[in-house]
Design an enzyme around this catalytic site. Sequence first.
Site, short mmCIF file in Angstrom:
data_model
loop_
_atom_site.label_atom_id
_atom_site.label_comp_id
_atom_site.label_asym_id
_atom_site.label_seq_id
_atom_site.Cartn_x
_atom_site.Cartn_y
_atom_site.Cartn_z
N LYS A 80 0.84 -1.19 0.00
CA LYS A 80 0.00 0.00 0.00
C LYS A 80 0.88 1.25 0.00
O LYS A 80 1.91 1.28 0.70
CB LYS A 80 -0.88 -0.05 1.26
CG LYS A 80 -1.92 1.05 1.38
CD LYS A 80 -2.78 0.84 2.64
CE LYS A 80 -3.88 1.87 2.77
NZ LYS A 80 -4.71 1.66 4.00
N SER A 155 -9.73 1.34 3.01
CA SER A 155 -8.94 2.16 2.12
C SER A 155 -7.85 1.39 1.37
O SER A 155 -7.33 1.90 0.38
CB SER A 155 -8.26 3.28 2.93
OG SER A 155 -7.35 2.72 3.87
N SER A 179 -9.74 -0.94 7.26
CA SER A 179 -9.16 -0.84 5.92
C SER A 179 -8.38 -2.05 5.42
O SER A 179 -7.99 -2.08 4.26
CB SER A 179 -8.25 0.38 5.84
OG SER A 179 -9.04 1.51 5.67
N1 GLN Z 1 -13.16 3.46 6.17
C1 GLN Z 1 -12.66 3.99 7.41
C2 GLN Z 1 -12.36 5.46 7.25
O1 GLN Z 1 -12.70 5.99 6.26
C3 GLN Z 1 -11.45 3.21 7.82
C4 GLN Z 1 -10.23 3.60 7.09
C5 GLN Z 1 -9.03 2.84 7.54
O2 GLN Z 1 -9.11 1.84 8.24
N2 GLN Z 1 -7.88 3.39 7.17
O3 GLN Z 1 -11.80 6.07 8.09
#
Ligand code: GLN
Length: 488
Positions: A80, A155, A179
């Site tokens: 990532k 994400s 995420s």
């Molecule tokens: N979808 C969640 C957010 O938008 C989690 C994102 C993540 O775990 N980085 O914050």
Amino acid sequence: MLHRLTIHELTARLARREVSARDAMQACLDQVARVDGDIRAFISHDPADALAQADAADAAIAAGADFSQRPLLGVPLALKDVLAVQGQPLNCCSKILGQFRSPYDATVVEKLKAAGALIFGRLNMDEFAMGSSTENSAFQTTRNPWDTARIPGGSSGGSAAAVAADECIASLGSDTGGSIRQPAALCGCVGLKPTYGRVSRYGLVAFASSLDQIGPFTKDVRDAATLLEVISGHDLRDASSIPQPVPRYPQALTGDIKGMRLGLPKEYMVGGLAPEVKSAVDAAVKQLESLGATVQEISLPHTDYDVAVYYIIATAEASANLARFDGVRYGARVEGADPLEMYANTRGAGFGAEVKRRIILGTYVLSSGYYDAYYLRAQKVRTLIRQDYLKAFEQVDAIVTPTTPTPAFKLGEKSGDPLQMYLSDIFTIGCNLAGIPGLSLPCGFSSDSQRRLPIGLQLLGKPFGEESLLRLAHAYEQSTPWHKEHAL
Ligand code: GLN
């Protein structure tokens, strides 16, 4: 077909010298060339460097390298775009980092390199890891390999899609509120968020420092155990990493889960849960019972507050962490008449809409007069949420839930409605607030869409209970067909 192998299948063949690391690397590069025009998981990769790394691995294998010391020798991995790799671009899929390249390796990257991994590409993500669909990337939109009209989750959507499309053997992502687990569920991979402090965050660009953890995306549970063992451990460069010995995680995969006690939180099986997700999870619970686990209902009474508490704490921490992107220290700069105008111009042009929304929310909840009402209160409720889990773990060894309320949704379906997007994390957020480990693995496919869409089962464990989670997940996986399916 080497790109379709798992880590353990590939390293067994490499060790027997049936195939070379160059062949494996070339197979992944060919798959990227073949499918990534549609999937768009990779934001950059360097084939020449990838093959040079593979040749070095082949030389080490020819010289008699010991795979028990270097368990990832010759294995193509991608990361990532939030993890620092020395000399490579590091953008968090944001425009604000401009041409920035990392001057150092993240601790997990040092560990992967020491284990022999070939790190060959950077994977798409929501900008600064804020999102649930990867549509917030400033660079491109990744598509779900099972249905390219749908999102891969987020994400870490690029990390999940690349593994699901067999473009790399495994990958790493980060998980602040789901995420890793949410995109793993939507793309049909195994995704593991370790206990907070299990894996060093040094070299992970911070989103919300009290919630962030790095973890693996893999094609099966054994690979998740292997990668977790490699990346775990105390690190003096991350004061929140915990000095706790690292178990030999693959040895936890005994296949025996007799007598393990599982809890089903009654608060998780309600409203908004798609019927096909519910029936897949119900069937998975029956399967775990048939393997010898016992199941009981439990209660996590503060679950209703998860999303609200998360969006106060995560945005508060993000607003502080992202203050460093000011046009002075890193990457892009948009000039102005004076320094203040330069900051405003740089941040105005460099951050996308969701990142700005989070910074504004986070700054608001930390501001004087509102701090006590929002931030402090959210911290108190966070403690209650953690206590709910710890209390439940007095009765059960693991908690079983759906990973997501629905299978992958369509591109654009929720991007205009932040609240709907936030609610797609409803089952994954509690785990980060409590600091406990969570794993998602495939437990079936939705039946009522034209295309088969993966469904994920989430297992939550006690702090440092990764071995139990892996043992349970492995026993379930080996007794079901889901992990054998490939999207492409
Ligand atoms: N979808 C969640 C957010 O938008 C989690 C994102 C993540 O775990 N980085 O914050």
